[in-house]
Design a protein around this motif. Structure first.
Motif, short mmCIF file in Angstrom:
data_model
loop_
_atom_site.label_atom_id
_atom_site.label_comp_id
_atom_site.label_asym_id
_atom_site.label_seq_id
_atom_site.Cartn_x
_atom_site.Cartn_y
_atom_site.Cartn_z
N SER A 1 -4.83 0.73 -7.28
CA SER A 1 -3.67 2.31 -6.77
C SER A 1 -3.26 1.75 -7.89
O SER A 1 -3.13 1.05 -8.72
CB SER A 1 -3.35 2.43 -5.78
OG SER A 1 -2.24 1.93 -5.65
N THR B 1 -10.29 1.69 -10.04
CA THR B 1 -8.97 1.75 -9.66
C THR B 1 -9.24 3.24 -8.94
O THR B 1 -10.35 3.59 -8.99
CB THR B 1 -8.16 2.14 -11.19
OG1 THR B 1 -8.71 3.30 -11.28
CG2 THR B 1 -7.72 1.79 -11.87
N ILE C 1 -4.07 7.71 -5.86
CA ILE C 1 -3.43 8.73 -5.15
C ILE C 1 -2.14 9.98 -5.23
O ILE C 1 -2.25 9.70 -6.83
CB ILE C 1 -2.79 7.40 -4.42
CG1 ILE C 1 -1.54 6.66 -5.73
CG2 ILE C 1 -2.96 6.23 -4.13
CD1 ILE C 1 -0.40 5.91 -5.45
N ASP D 1 0.26 10.79 -0.42
CA ASP D 1 0.21 9.42 0.69
C ASP D 1 1.35 8.11 0.72
O ASP D 1 1.27 7.53 0.43
CB ASP D 1 -0.94 8.60 -0.67
CG ASP D 1 -2.31 9.34 -1.01
OD1 ASP D 1 -3.04 10.08 0.18
OD2 ASP D 1 -3.16 9.96 -2.01
#
Length: 316
Positions: free
Chosen positions: A187, A216, A219, A223
């Motif tokens: 992330s 990747t 987010i 989140d």
């Protein structure tokens, strides 16, 4: 090779009678004298069966020049994030949700073995996760989630350590329509309410560890906010962010198709090996001050422009 330890913990966690003490005994079998292996057992919280126990395990591996020794090299936190390894009595055996803990334990074994044979890192490494076998299955779109033995807040209490200078949070992330790729993915970095760019150093190590182009996953602000605030979350992979000022990166174990975390027969050895190899290499490089999870000057520039976003973490 991480293959040995991944296979070992896959089989251990598939046992219906697994508990934290059995895992601790295995970890201690390769532990150097200066390492700490800590077991804390707490009762499940409602709505789960409060007669059951959740075993939290913390492994502390001191570096030669880490903070625990009075040195200045940084401490890496590796967190195996999950609800539970099994969903008894509704499922038989290991569920996909267990992946984060398998990687955390396999990484711990590899780093403990390295330290015991003299290959000590400069900084400290702290590895945490938990063991649970009896949880409910929670309705969720696009697939049902595993229940959690305790709240995310309680998990953070035992799994996030104030000494961690950066955190790699590992979680199976196959039950979504966002990242469709069989392998592992990282992330962007989250820090104190800010979502920063994907760390170039981690992209490089991910490509070294897998031999493939780095993957990747996105987010959102949702989140990195507290799990119980009522808004949609991709999953719990970024939840350590709400309990620390340190930068947090999620390491997701992913699939080409939507695979529920509550299903058995859905943990893939190659991905677990890649994730373990990556986690160990991150530990080597971060604890040697060779890589960064974020650029301090970029974070400072954002902070000076927009101020604190700590309220997203649930603080003011």
């Amino acid at each position: 090779m991480s293959l040995k330890y991944v296979s070992q913990f896959y089989e251990l966690l598939d046992n219906p009678h697994i508990n934290g003490q059995k895992i601790v005994n295995i970890l201690k079998s390769v532990s150097p004298p200066n390492a700490e292996i800590i077991l804390n057992s707490v009762h499940y919280e409602e709505p789960e069966d409060t007669s059951q126990l959740c075993d939290f395990i913390k492994v502390i591996i001191p570096g030669t020049d880490g903070k625990s020794q009075g040195g200045h090299y940084p401490t890496l936190g590796i967190i195996g994030r999950l609800g539970a390894q099994q969903a008894q009595p509704n499922r038989i055996g290991l569920v996909s949700d267990a992946d984060g803990s398998i990687v955390a334990f396999a990484s711990a074994m590899k780093l403990l073995e390295m330290a015991s044979t003299g290959s000590r890192l400069k900084g400290d490494v702290i590895i945490t996760t938990h063991i649970a076998t009896h949880v409910s299955i929670t309705p969720h779109e696009p697939v049902d989630f595993m229940g959690m033995p305790v709240s995310s807040t309680t998990m953070n209490q035992y799994e996030v350590d104030a000494q961690m200078d950066a955190i790699l949070s590992i979680d199976t992330s196959k039950g979504n329509s966002i990242i469709k790729h069989r392998g592992i993915a990282i992330s962007p970095t989250a820090k104190q309410g800010y979502i920063l760019r994907v760390a170039p150093d981690l992209v490089r190590l991910l490509e070294y560890a897998t031999g493939n182009m780095a993957k990747t996953f996105p987010i959102t602000t949702q989140d990195i906010s507290p799990y119980d605030n009522g808004v949609y979350h991709f999953n719990s992979i970024m939840q350590p962010h709400v309990a620390t000022d340190a930068p947090v990166v999620g390491l997701a174990i992913t699939a080409n198709t939507i695979v529920p975390g509550s299903e058995t027969g859905a943990s893939y050895e190659n991905e677990l090996i890649d994730a373990t190899r990556f986690a160990v290499e991150v530990a080597k490089q971060f604890c040697w001050n060779k890589i960064k999870f974020y650029q301090q000057d970029e974070y400072d520039a954002l902070y000076n422009l927009y101020g604190s976003l700590a309220q997203i973490q649930g603080t003011k």
